[in-house]
Design a protein around this motif. Structure first.
Motif, mmCIF file in Angstrom:
data_model
loop_
_atom_site.group_PDB
_atom_site.id
_atom_site.type_symbol
_atom_site.label_atom_id
_atom_site.label_comp_id
_atom_site.label_asym_id
_atom_site.label_seq_id
_atom_site.Cartn_x
_atom_site.Cartn_y
_atom_site.Cartn_z
ATOM 1 N N VAL A 30 0.836 -1.206 0.000
ATOM 2 C CA VAL A 30 0.000 0.000 0.000
ATOM 3 C C VAL A 30 0.864 1.247 0.000
ATOM 4 O O VAL A 30 1.995 1.244 0.479
ATOM 5 C CB VAL A 30 -0.943 0.063 1.226
ATOM 6 N N GLN A 31 0.282 2.324 -0.553
ATOM 7 C CA GLN A 31 0.801 3.661 -0.303
ATOM 8 C C GLN A 31 -0.015 4.224 0.845
ATOM 9 O O GLN A 31 -1.246 4.280 0.789
ATOM 10 C CB GLN A 31 0.693 4.563 -1.533
ATOM 11 N N LEU A 32 0.668 4.621 1.894
ATOM 12 C CA LEU A 32 0.011 5.028 3.133
ATOM 13 C C LEU A 32 -0.444 6.480 3.088
ATOM 14 O O LEU A 32 0.360 7.392 2.894
ATOM 15 C CB LEU A 32 0.970 4.831 4.306
ATOM 16 N N ASP A 33 -1.746 6.681 3.276
ATOM 17 C CA ASP A 33 -2.304 8.007 3.524
ATOM 18 C C ASP A 33 -2.535 8.136 5.022
ATOM 19 O O ASP A 33 -3.089 7.230 5.649
ATOM 20 C CB ASP A 33 -3.628 8.175 2.785
ATOM 21 N N LEU A 34 -2.156 9.237 5.604
ATOM 22 C CA LEU A 34 -2.271 9.406 7.057
ATOM 23 C C LEU A 34 -3.679 9.864 7.415
ATOM 24 O O LEU A 34 -3.912 10.960 7.916
ATOM 25 C CB LEU A 34 -1.218 10.402 7.550
ATOM 26 N N HIS A 35 -4.636 8.962 7.172
ATOM 27 C CA HIS A 35 -6.043 9.347 7.178
ATOM 28 C C HIS A 35 -6.880 8.122 7.550
ATOM 29 O O HIS A 35 -7.262 7.336 6.682
ATOM 30 C CB HIS A 35 -6.388 9.864 5.772
ATOM 31 N N PHE A 36 -7.140 7.983 8.845
ATOM 32 C CA PHE A 36 -7.971 6.875 9.327
ATOM 33 C C PHE A 36 -8.997 7.429 10.311
ATOM 34 O O PHE A 36 -8.769 8.445 10.963
ATOM 35 C CB PHE A 36 -7.112 5.809 10.010
ATOM 36 N N LYS A 37 -10.128 6.730 10.445
ATOM 37 C CA LYS A 37 -11.214 7.212 11.294
ATOM 38 C C LYS A 37 -10.853 7.168 12.784
ATOM 39 O O LYS A 37 -11.452 7.889 13.586
ATOM 40 C CB LYS A 37 -12.478 6.388 11.048
ATOM 41 N N ASP A 38 -9.885 6.317 13.149
ATOM 42 C CA ASP A 38 -9.613 6.115 14.573
ATOM 43 C C ASP A 38 -8.185 6.441 14.994
ATOM 44 O O ASP A 38 -7.803 6.191 16.140
ATOM 45 C CB ASP A 38 -9.928 4.661 14.957
ATOM 46 N N VAL A 39 -7.375 6.993 14.081
ATOM 47 C CA VAL A 39 -5.999 7.353 14.428
ATOM 48 C C VAL A 39 -5.719 8.762 13.905
ATOM 49 O O VAL A 39 -5.797 8.999 12.693
ATOM 50 C CB VAL A 39 -4.972 6.371 13.819
ATOM 51 N N ASP A 40 -5.411 9.689 14.789
ATOM 52 C CA ASP A 40 -5.124 11.067 14.400
ATOM 53 C C ASP A 40 -3.645 11.200 14.051
ATOM 54 O O ASP A 40 -2.778 11.122 14.923
ATOM 55 C CB ASP A 40 -5.482 12.022 15.541
ATOM 56 N N LEU A 41 -3.375 11.391 12.759
ATOM 57 C CA LEU A 41 -2.009 11.555 12.279
ATOM 58 C C LEU A 41 -1.834 12.917 11.615
ATOM 59 O O LEU A 41 -1.004 13.092 10.732
ATOM 60 C CB LEU A 41 -1.666 10.429 11.291
ATOM 61 N N SER A 42 -2.609 13.880 12.067
ATOM 62 C CA SER A 42 -2.525 15.238 11.534
ATOM 63 C C SER A 42 -1.283 15.931 12.075
ATOM 64 O O SER A 42 -0.511 15.366 12.858
ATOM 65 C CB SER A 42 -3.787 16.024 11.897
ATOM 66 N N ALA A 43 -1.071 17.169 11.655
ATOM 67 C CA ALA A 43 0.130 17.911 12.045
ATOM 68 C C ALA A 43 0.270 17.980 13.560
ATOM 69 O O ALA A 43 -0.673 18.318 14.280
ATOM 70 C CB ALA A 43 0.080 19.323 11.465
ATOM 71 N N GLY A 44 1.456 17.587 14.020
ATOM 72 C CA GLY A 44 1.751 17.618 15.437
ATOM 73 C C GLY A 44 1.271 16.412 16.215
ATOM 74 O O GLY A 44 1.493 16.322 17.425
ATOM 75 N N GLN A 45 0.624 15.457 15.520
ATOM 76 C CA GLN A 45 0.011 14.322 16.210
ATOM 77 C C GLN A 45 0.678 12.981 15.906
ATOM 78 O O GLN A 45 0.221 11.942 16.382
ATOM 79 C CB GLN A 45 -1.479 14.238 15.852
ATOM 80 N N ILE A 46 1.737 12.960 15.102
ATOM 81 C CA ILE A 46 2.411 11.707 14.789
ATOM 82 C C ILE A 46 3.375 11.359 15.917
ATOM 83 O O ILE A 46 4.223 12.172 16.287
ATOM 84 C CB ILE A 46 3.172 11.804 13.455
ATOM 85 N N THR A 47 3.228 10.165 16.457
ATOM 86 C CA THR A 47 4.134 9.690 17.506
ATOM 87 C C THR A 47 4.717 8.340 17.096
ATOM 88 O O THR A 47 4.191 7.670 16.200
ATOM 89 C CB THR A 47 3.400 9.516 18.841
ATOM 90 N N LYS A 48 5.781 7.941 17.748
ATOM 91 C CA LYS A 48 6.372 6.635 17.467
ATOM 92 C C LYS A 48 5.383 5.507 17.742
ATOM 93 O O LYS A 48 5.337 4.511 17.015
ATOM 94 C CB LYS A 48 7.638 6.437 18.312
#
Length: 304
Positions: A30-48
């Motif tokens: 897959v090509q990953l889009d940072l866009h899921f209904k249950d995981v916030d991967l917006s600006a400032g929200q990406i964590t390890k």
């Protein structure tokens, strides 16, 4: 053999459900889009921790992530807005390895203030190119510093649109942190679409060594509708890059619905990249089985 994948963003569900649905359709990357209904991967929200959850979920479904979407207008004329957009792109790049792939992709942007996909006269000036070059050089260095690679995706209405402009950018940003996302449909305009084979061969003759990932959509003349075209893909929060279907004289539909010479494209792609992921795009979820059948058929016919 070439690996056939799909953007995760065409599946507007939770992380787990998205992976299940894509695997059920027979994809193996897959090509990953940072866009899921249950995981916030917006600006400032990406964590390890979130990154590990995402990559492990797809790995658990035998869907290794081959690249990551970072699409944004990297040269937005409003400098504050540009800084915000490039800042988030850099955040994605810094976390790319934790998300499962070193490759992060964006197109090169436009100075148009109304749309990320519409031409602006400044796009084709030396000044416009130089600003874009500086941003791309910075992104390439950021990627290199974090074990990643920034992949430039061309588009005719952006600063880097033609084969010649692509070659020029790679000559001026000769950096190990920079690569090319190969999408031949993005090079075509009305003045060259009738020279399709010539353009396809020119791309591969000059840029093969820069290619890291490939896309699969299609291209055709738009007919009477010259407006900027977007499709309803069943997700009100869909990324604009996933709803966009072309503007002006050229339309960019799903694979198998246009005039791209897929036989030549896939043959040239596989010559130097026999195992490269090729990612289907520009469609809605209900059209995915047809598009995959089309692409699989072309690959089977040529033994690729």
């Amino acid at each position: 053999m070439l690996q056939v994948g799909i953007f995760t963003g065409y599946f507007p569900y939770t992380l787990e459900e998205t992976a299940k649905k894509i695997r059920a359709l027979g994809f193996n990357t897959v090509q990953l889009d940072l866009h899921f209904k249950d995981v916030d991967l917006s600006a400032g929200q990406i964590t390890k921790e979130k990154a590990k959850k995402v990559r492990d979920t797809f790995r658990d479904h035998d869907l290794p992530i081959c690249c990551i979407s970072g699409y944004t207008n990297i040269i937005h004329p409003d400098k504050d807005e540009r800084a915000r957009r490039v800042g988030y792109l850099k955040e994605i790049i810094r976390n790319a390895r934790d998300l499962g792939s070193p490759y992060v992709i964006s197109e090169t942007g436009t100075y148009n203030t109304e749309s990320d996909w519409v031409h602006d006269p400044k796009n084709k000036t030396e000044e416009g190119f130089e600003v874009c070059r500086e941003v791309i050089a910075d992104l390439a260095q950021t990627a290199y510093d974090h074990g990643a690679t920034f992949l430039l995706e061309t588009y005719v209405n952006n600063v880097v649109g033609s084969v010649e402009e692509t070659v020029k950018m790679f000559a001026q940003v000769d950096h190990p942190g920079l690569g090319l996302l190969m999408d031949p449909t993005n090079y075509f305009e009305t003045h060259n679409i009738d020279r399709m084979d010539q353009i396809l061969n020119q791309v591969f003759d000059t840029l093969t060594d820069k290619i890291k990932i490939a896309h699969a959509k299609d291209v055709k003349r738009s007919g009477d509708d010259k407006s900027e075209k977007h499709a309803d893909i069943g997700d009100e929060d869909a990324l604009e890059s996933h709803t966009f279907r072309g503007v002006g004289e050229i339309e960019l539909p799903a694979p198998g619905l246009g005039s791209l010479n897929y036989d030549l494209y896939l043959k040239r792609l596989a010559e130097k990249h026999p195992n490269i992921p090729i990612i289907i795009e520009h469609l809605s979820e209900d059209d995915v089985p047809r598009a995959k059948k089309f692409l699989d058929g072309k690959l089977r016919a040529h033994g690729l």
